[in-house]
Scaffold this motif. Structure first.
Motif, PDB file in Angstrom:
ATOM      1  N   SER A   1       0.813  -1.221   0.000  1.00 28.33           N
ATOM      2  CA  SER A   1       0.000   0.000   0.000  1.00 28.33           C
ATOM      3  C   SER A   1       0.843   1.266   0.000  1.00 28.33           C
ATOM      4  N   ILE A   2       2.154   1.117   0.228  1.00 25.75           N
ATOM      5  CA  ILE A   2       3.002   2.306   0.286  1.00 25.75           C
ATOM      6  C   ILE A   2       2.991   3.056  -1.038  1.00 25.75           C
ATOM      7  N   ASN A   3       2.750   2.361  -2.144  1.00 29.50           N
ATOM      8  CA  ASN A   3       2.683   3.036  -3.445  1.00 29.50           C
ATOM      9  C   ASN A   3       1.519   4.010  -3.492  1.00 29.50           C
ATOM     10  N   SER A   4       0.371   3.621  -2.922  1.00 31.42           N
ATOM     11  CA  SER A   4      -0.789   4.517  -2.865  1.00 31.42           C
ATOM     12  C   SER A   4      -0.561   5.641  -1.864  1.00 31.42           C
ATOM     13  N   VAL A   5       0.229   5.352  -0.834  1.00 32.31           N
ATOM     14  CA  VAL A   5       0.579   6.402   0.136  1.00 32.31           C
ATOM     15  C   VAL A   5       1.431   7.457  -0.545  1.00 32.31           C
ATOM     16  N   ARG A   6       2.425   7.018  -1.267  1.00 30.66           N
ATOM     17  CA  ARG A   6       3.326   7.960  -1.933  1.00 30.66           C
ATOM     18  C   ARG A   6       2.649   8.699  -3.082  1.00 30.66           C
ATOM     19  N   ALA A   7       1.572   8.082  -3.610  1.00 31.37           N
ATOM     20  CA  ALA A   7       0.803   8.733  -4.667  1.00 31.37           C
ATOM     21  C   ALA A   7      -0.216   9.721  -4.101  1.00 31.37           C
TER      22      ALA A   7
END
Length: 323
Positions: A209-215
């Motif tokens: 989910s870190i990708n959605s956090v960074r996005a």
């Protein structure tokens, strides 16, 4: 004596013939498409792993490897399907934590947990609490405060009853002393859609989910690990914030019980080769998975350990049983 001798010779011949057939099957396996059943909806992290590994196996086995999503009922629909499949290696299961939790926590189990052969442990993840980036819940203290001010009003999504996000949410709630409402889905993808839409407050997902956090779509508030996760080093652990919680999911491959051992070994070798492939490994690493691999025996021992650990929590009085 002569009759007994003839019976023993016949039994030996039957066993020999069975071994010969099994070996011959393994030598030609796979000579037609292989199906990987994912007991979650399309688009989740288990689906991602299956498709990446399936692509590799298809190329190296020179046959089609189909990923079939059969989500629902806390993984029981897809798992039951594999439990009833012909034990020939052409239908295998890629599942996760619910495989060990369902037999302990569910009263409506629709398959025999003993009807599977462990093939390989793919790896482990760690649970990370994420909320919508537009949510009023900006810190872990905000989440705890909401849970205490309005018991049951704090809604946590999961990929299904008895899944690792469900267990993580219940363990977290017990640790911080709040009451939550659990909202199960047929997989991570639909749960995330409702989190993005503001219909639920949060979910305990993996570091992927870190990708959605960074996005900018999600906000990460903590991770249930001993130290900060290498895939999400900016996310503080729960321990850093005074909450003693270390927990996560696992992912692994199983086949129907009775699948010939030579076939199981061939599948195991293919899977172990797959996780060494740079392209596949890149997908797994990016999703924050601690990759394992190994033998069927090692996976069987791991499953026994996970079951014993969860049963210990239930025996200790942690309220996790799914009605």
């Amino acid at each position: 004596m002569n009759r007994l001798f003839k019976q023993l010779r016949l039994a030996g011949a039957v066993i020999g013939l069975a071994c010969a057939v099994s070996t011959a099957h393994a030598e030609t396996y796979p000579d037609r498409p292989v199906t990987i059943i994912v007991p979650y909806a399309h688009g989740g992290v288990t689906d991602l792993y299956a498709r990446s590994i399936g692509d590799y196996l298809g190329r190296h086995w020179n046959t089609q490897v189909i990923v079939d999503n059969k989500g629902g009922a806390g993984t029981m629909i897809g798992t039951q399907h594999v439990s009833r499949a012909k034990p020939d290696g052409y239908t295998i299961l890629l599942t996760s934590y619910a495989f060990t939790s369902n037999p302990i926590l569910r009263k409506d189990l629709n398959y025999d947990p003993g009807s599977f052969e462990p093939v390989m442990l793919l790896g482990n993840s760690r649970s990370m609490l994420v909320v919508n980036s537009q949510s009023e819940l900006k810190t872990l203290d905000d989440v705890i405060a909401k849970g205490k001010q309005s018991p049951g009003n704090l809604k946590f999504a999961s990929s299904g009853n008895a899944s690792s996000p469900h267990i993580a949410a219940e363990l977290w709630a017990k640790e911080v002393g709040v009451t939550i409402t659990h909202v199960p889905y047929k997989g991570t993808a639909p749960a995330m859609n409702d989190l993005y839409g503001g219909l639920v407050d949060g979910i305990f997902d993996g570091p992927s989910s870190i990708n959605s956090v960074r996005a900018g779509r999600l906000r990460a508030l903590g991770i249930a690990h001993d130290t900060r996760h290498p895939a999400a080093p900016e996310v503080p652990t729960f321990k850093e914030q005074g909450i003693d919680l270390v927990f996560g999911s696992w992912f692994g491959f199983l086949a129907p019980k009775g699948t010939p051992q030579p076939v199981l070994q061939k599948i195991n070798r293919g899977l172990n080769d797959a996780i060494k492939d740079p392209q596949v490994r890149g997908v797994l690493d990016k999703a924050g998975l601690f990759v394992s691999g190994g033998t069927p025996k090692e996976f069987a021992d791991f499953l026994a350990y996970e079951s014993k650990r969860l049963q210990g929590l239930v025996d200790a009085g942690v309220q996790l049983v799914v009605q």
